[in-house]
Scaffold this active site. Structure first.
Site, PDB file in Angstrom:
ATOM      1  CG  ASP A 279      -1.900  -1.116   1.241  1.00 55.66           C
ATOM      2  OD1 ASP A 279      -2.187  -1.653   0.158  1.00 55.66           O
ATOM      3  OD2 ASP A 279      -2.391  -1.472   2.323  1.00 55.66           O
ATOM      4  CG  ASP A 437     -11.907  -2.605  -1.019  1.00 51.12           C
ATOM      5  OD1 ASP A 437     -11.002  -3.404  -0.737  1.00 51.12           O
ATOM      6  OD2 ASP A 437     -11.753  -1.667  -1.830  1.00 51.12           O
TER       7      ASP A 437
END
Length: 573
Positions: A279, A437
């Protein structure tokens, strides 16, 4: 890699290569079913004396930067094909074909490259075709066809049959069975190489003399051909780590005795993939860093509320490649909306990473239409194209795919205008990952909601035995009226080639993957599913591969904190 065919204008609009400017100057109309012209009397073979130079035939689709980087990494210079004579004067020719079969033949024919390529190969000059560069050698393809190929080898390129549950595209690390000595494939039996394709050619009596290896994925298909100095492979050596570099080195250094001998391999089938995820975002000082969230929260609340800094993205990616990661995935969680497209920081991360990392690279975050600080508008296809040219093999779409799927389920219409549809049409569905998600929502009965539910292994806080998984956008901050099951089914129909399945509830917890969710989604679609969120030990990878149909598992924190080694997949299956 394959994609649906494009018109000439479609190719020229989104693909850049030395060949493409000539598309508008050829005149006439190209017939994809017209075979190679035999009028080659005006062409002559003249080998170059530049032994350190490799001629690269790049017609402008997908990620060819990886092939360039691999060739340079091995110590060779590159000359791009600008005109047919460049093919004929090549000392070594590499054709890393990517994209659509028809689009590739269109460019080759309209620029006079098809005739030159046929003559070069028929004269047994050193040639290496990669992926589509192998398929184009055959007679025709069924991909949105039939479409005529170069016709140098008997056989038809057809799609894998997914009717019996085979996941298509064929994505991942598989093994090959050597059928004859080819020189460049010495020592690779028992080793894994990287495949990513939806179409293949089957062995036959007519082409058996060309075949140097086969691979099994639901059926036995041709994974490489060899005759004299002509070689072509269905897999991607530039994405196959040390094994792939060894293959390239042997092709480029045919007279050298310095080729490193590979360790004896014991692999025998398609491997489950372990993917390292990074990330990436800017910290409060403006530096680009790798971070990791706890249920998507990336700040250290006990240390001045600063962004958690786990290292530099290029350095970490390089380390994970050395440690044995099957793939590396970057998730850009910073907007960078004020930057012109060419200056996006993630592009430089990709360019630098791809110079020394020879496994597949995926990048996600920000793959959508946007307008920069100067008012310049960019389409999602332009954004994706720049990422591919900078070294990405796959792009991951998140929030934009959710909104597209909602509209598709509401209207039943595929507009062809969404980022998902446009990118998969140009670059092929194997190049498009949709990141989901979801958040677990407990209910007492499946009848309580309109979305697909699952009976959960662990009851909810009030004893609920069922749950549905609500999809979110904007980094998990906004819930949407669509379930993960419904979203997965919709994006597969819209052109996704792979699903990255996260779980907000499990993110950063280290207690294992959400097996209920992964089993639900991996059994609902025929494309590969990547399990994500929750890995805290090797046993969690083993569990998700044994209990679900996931093709790969992704993790971040467990590797960043060095709690487990990256290279664990071969011990699991």
């Amino acid at each position: 890699m394959e994609a649906p065919p494009l018109s000439s204008s479609g190719v020229a609009s989104h693909l850049r290569s030395p060949l493409l400017p000539r598309l508008s100057n050829t005149g006439g109309t190209w017939n994809p079913r017209k075979p190679c012209s035999k009028s080659k009397k005006h062409l002559s073979i003249r080998a170059s004396s530049q032994d350190s130079t490799v001629t690269l035939l790049d017609y402008g689709a997908g990620n060819v930067r990886s092939v360039r980087n691999a060739i340079r990494y091995l110590g060779f210079d590159i000359k791009d094909v600008q005109k047919p004579e460049d093919i004929l004067s090549a000392n070594r020719l590499v054709f890393p074909g990517v994209g659509a079969f028809a689009a590739a033949m269109e460019v080759l024919n309209q620029n006079g490259m098809a005739d030159a390529l046929c003559m070069y190969i028929e004269k047994d000059r050193p040639f290496l075709g990669i992926c589509l560069g192998l398929q184009l050698l055959f007679e025709s393809s069924e991909e949105n066809g039939p479409v005529k190929g170069l016709g140098l080898i008997p056989g038809v390129v057809g799609r894998f049959d997914s009717s019996s549950g085979l996941r298509v595209p064929h994505i991942g690390w598989n093994t090959v069975q050597i059928t004859k000595d080819s020189g460049i494939l010495d020592d690779i039996e028992g080793q894994h190489v990287y495949f990513v394709h939806s179409y293949r050619v089957l062995p036959s009596d007519a082409n058996k003399d060309w075949i140097s290896s086969t691979c099994n994925y639901g059926e036995s298909f041709i994974s490489s051909i060899t005759r004299g100095n002509i070689h072509a492979v269905q897999f991607h050596p530039e994405k196959s780590g040390d094994v792939g570099l060894s293959i390239l080195r042997k092709f480029l250094n045919t007279s050298s005795s310095k080729t490193k001998k590979l360790a004896c391999g014991k692999a025998s089938k398609l491997a489950k993939r372990v993917i390292s995820c990074l990330d990436v975002r800017t910290n409060d000082k403006g530096d680009l860093v790798v971070t990791k969230g706890d249920q998507y929260d990336v700040r250290e609340h006990r240390d001045g509320d600063e962004v958690r800094n786990l290292g530099k993205p290029v350095e970490l990616a390089g380390q994970y490649y050395k440690d044995g990661a099957d793939e590396v995935s970057f998730l850009n969680i910073t907007g960078f909306r004020d930057f012109p497209l060419g200056d996006l920081p993630m592009l430089q991360v990709l360019r630098c990473t791809s110079e020394n990392v020879f496994v597949p690279l995926t990048v996600g975050g920000g793959i959508r239409d946007f307008t920069d600080g100067s008012g310049r508008h960019y389409s999602s296809l332009e954004v994706a194209s720049e990422y591919f040219r900078s070294g990405a093999d796959k792009i991951s779409i998140g929030s934009d795919a959710v909104l597209t799927a909602e509209e598709y389920l509401r209207t039943g219409v595929k507009t062809g205008k969404s980022s998902l549809e446009q990118i998969s049409r140009v670059y092929g569905n194997q190049a498009v990952v949709v990141s989901i998600d979801p958040r677990r929502m407990y209910v007492r009965s499946p009848d309580d909601v309109e979305f697909k539910t699952v009976k959960v292994t662990t009851p909810g806080p009030f004893g609920e035995e069922y749950a549905w998984y609500q999809c979110t956008v904007s980094g998990g901050r906004e819930g949407r009226p669509i379930g993960a099951y419904e979203l997965a089914k919709a994006v597969e129909e819209l052109g996704a080639g792979e699903i990255l399945l996260n779980c907000i509830d499990c993110d950063g917890q280290g207690q294992g993957f959400d097996i209920d969710l992964i089993k639900l989604i991996s059994e609902a679609v025929t494309i590969p599913v990547i399990a994500s969120s929750g890995a805290g030990a090797v046993e969690h990878f083993s569990e998700v591969f044994k209990k679900t149909s996931a093709s790969a598992a992704l993790a971040a924190g467990i590797f960043h904190r060095k709690e487990e080694a990256v290279q664990i997949n071969l011990e699991l299956v």
